[in-house]
Design an enzyme around this catalytic site. Structure first.
Site, PDB file in Angstrom:
ATOM      1  N   ARG A  89       0.832  -1.193   0.000  1.00 46.47           N
ATOM      2  CA  ARG A  89       0.000   0.000   0.000  1.00 46.47           C
ATOM      3  C   ARG A  89       0.875   1.255   0.000  1.00 46.47           C
ATOM      4  O   ARG A  89       2.090   1.163   0.166  1.00 46.47           O
ATOM      5  CB  ARG A  89      -0.925  -0.044   1.220  1.00 46.47           C
ATOM      6  CG  ARG A  89      -1.951  -1.182   1.091  1.00 46.47           C
ATOM      7  CD  ARG A  89      -2.748  -1.410   2.352  1.00 46.47           C
ATOM      8  NE  ARG A  89      -3.362  -0.201   2.858  1.00 46.47           N
ATOM      9  CZ  ARG A  89      -3.792  -0.063   4.113  1.00 46.47           C
ATOM     10  NH1 ARG A  89      -3.661  -1.055   4.985  1.00 46.47           N
ATOM     11  NH2 ARG A  89      -4.344   1.059   4.502  1.00 46.47           N
ATOM     12  N   HIS A 119       5.716 -14.502   5.456  1.00 41.02           N
ATOM     13  CA  HIS A 119       4.331 -14.821   5.135  1.00 41.02           C
ATOM     14  C   HIS A 119       3.359 -14.470   6.259  1.00 41.02           C
ATOM     15  O   HIS A 119       3.720 -14.408   7.413  1.00 41.02           O
ATOM     16  CB  HIS A 119       4.151 -16.287   4.737  1.00 41.02           C
ATOM     17  CG  HIS A 119       4.997 -17.239   5.504  1.00 41.02           C
ATOM     18  ND1 HIS A 119       6.209 -17.682   5.028  1.00 41.02           N
ATOM     19  CD2 HIS A 119       4.841 -17.821   6.697  1.00 41.02           C
ATOM     20  CE1 HIS A 119       6.750 -18.509   5.898  1.00 41.02           C
ATOM     21  NE2 HIS A 119       5.932 -18.605   6.918  1.00 41.02           N
ATOM     22  N   ALA A 136       6.296 -15.552  10.565  1.00 37.32           N
ATOM     23  CA  ALA A 136       4.938 -15.695  10.042  1.00 37.32           C
ATOM     24  C   ALA A 136       3.901 -15.230  11.061  1.00 37.32           C
ATOM     25  O   ALA A 136       4.030 -15.476  12.257  1.00 37.32           O
ATOM     26  CB  ALA A 136       4.668 -17.152   9.674  1.00 37.32           C
ATOM     27  N   TYR A 143      -2.701   1.068  15.312  1.00 31.63           N
ATOM     28  CA  TYR A 143      -3.865   1.950  15.453  1.00 31.63           C
ATOM     29  C   TYR A 143      -4.612   1.603  16.732  1.00 31.63           C
ATOM     30  O   TYR A 143      -4.973   0.446  16.963  1.00 31.63           O
ATOM     31  CB  TYR A 143      -4.767   1.769  14.229  1.00 31.63           C
ATOM     32  CG  TYR A 143      -5.976   2.671  14.180  1.00 31.63           C
ATOM     33  CD1 TYR A 143      -5.847   4.048  14.242  1.00 31.63           C
ATOM     34  CD2 TYR A 143      -7.244   2.127  14.045  1.00 31.63           C
ATOM     35  CE1 TYR A 143      -6.958   4.877  14.174  1.00 31.63           C
ATOM     36  CE2 TYR A 143      -8.363   2.949  13.972  1.00 31.63           C
ATOM     37  CZ  TYR A 143      -8.217   4.321  14.045  1.00 31.63           C
ATOM     38  OH  TYR A 143      -9.317   5.137  13.974  1.00 31.63           O
TER      39      TYR A 143
END
Length: 188
Positions: A89, A119, A136, A143
């Site tokens: 993102r 992963h 993993a 947040y």
């Protein structure tokens, strides 16, 4: 009309794919790769099937983007490996030789040279030092319902699988965090 717009988009995508391959990128299944207007690919980049690029993406020489990845607003260095099924993102910066595995999401985070997030992890609002290894299922809890906070992971640190790093938190260089940990304070 919308049908005409879709037809123009298909023509533009076909031309862009041809241009990318002519300039030295390898597209394994070209018809399944979708570019944004400003996607930048260096030479010898390999893009596997079903990859989508949103705006603001650049990829360094020799990197591999594995199948079913979605990348937008990200800068990827040379010889990096992304995916499969990765999501980058806006604000993601992936340094040279860094590796992201399957089902990894990166948002507003910097991964240092040779860092690995192999992963099933979410790394958001963070910095990960060179050579660090993120196990993993690790997440940065950035947040609290009101504000976003940063996580800093030092060079060479090892974060065990299924860990939660509750920001703001810092993990020092070469630190080892055991699997299943929940960090609520700094680790030296």
């Amino acid at each position: 009309s919308r049908a005409e717009l879709a037809a123009l988009e298909a023509l533009w995508q076909a031309a862009r794919r041809t241009e990318a391959m002519r300039e030295g990128a390898t597209l394994i299944a070209p018809e399944t790769v979708f570019f944004a207007h400003d996607t930048v690919l260096a030479r010898d980049v390999v893009i596997e099937p079903n990859v989508v690029f949103g705006p603001g993406v650049s990829i360094g020489e020799g990197s591999v983007i594995h199948a079913f990845s979605h990348i937008e607003g990200a800068r990827i260095g040379a010889k990096a490996s992304i995916g499969p099924f990765a999501r980058l993102r806006p604000g993601a910066v992936i340094s040279d030789r860094a590796k992201l595995g399957n089902f990894v999401e990166i948002k507003a985070a910097i991964l240092g040279e040779g860092a690995k997030v192999n992963h099933l992890s979410y790394i958001g609002d963070a910095s990960v030092g060179a050579g660090a290894n993120i196990g993993a299922g690790t997440i940065t809890c950035n947040y609290d319902g009101f504000f976003k906070y940063r996580t800093e992971i030092g060079a060479g640190a090892f974060i065990g699988s299924n860990s939660a790093l509750v920001a703001p938190v810092k993990v020092g260089e070469n630190a080892i965090v055991g699997a299943g940990s929940v960090l609520t304070r700094d680790v030296s």
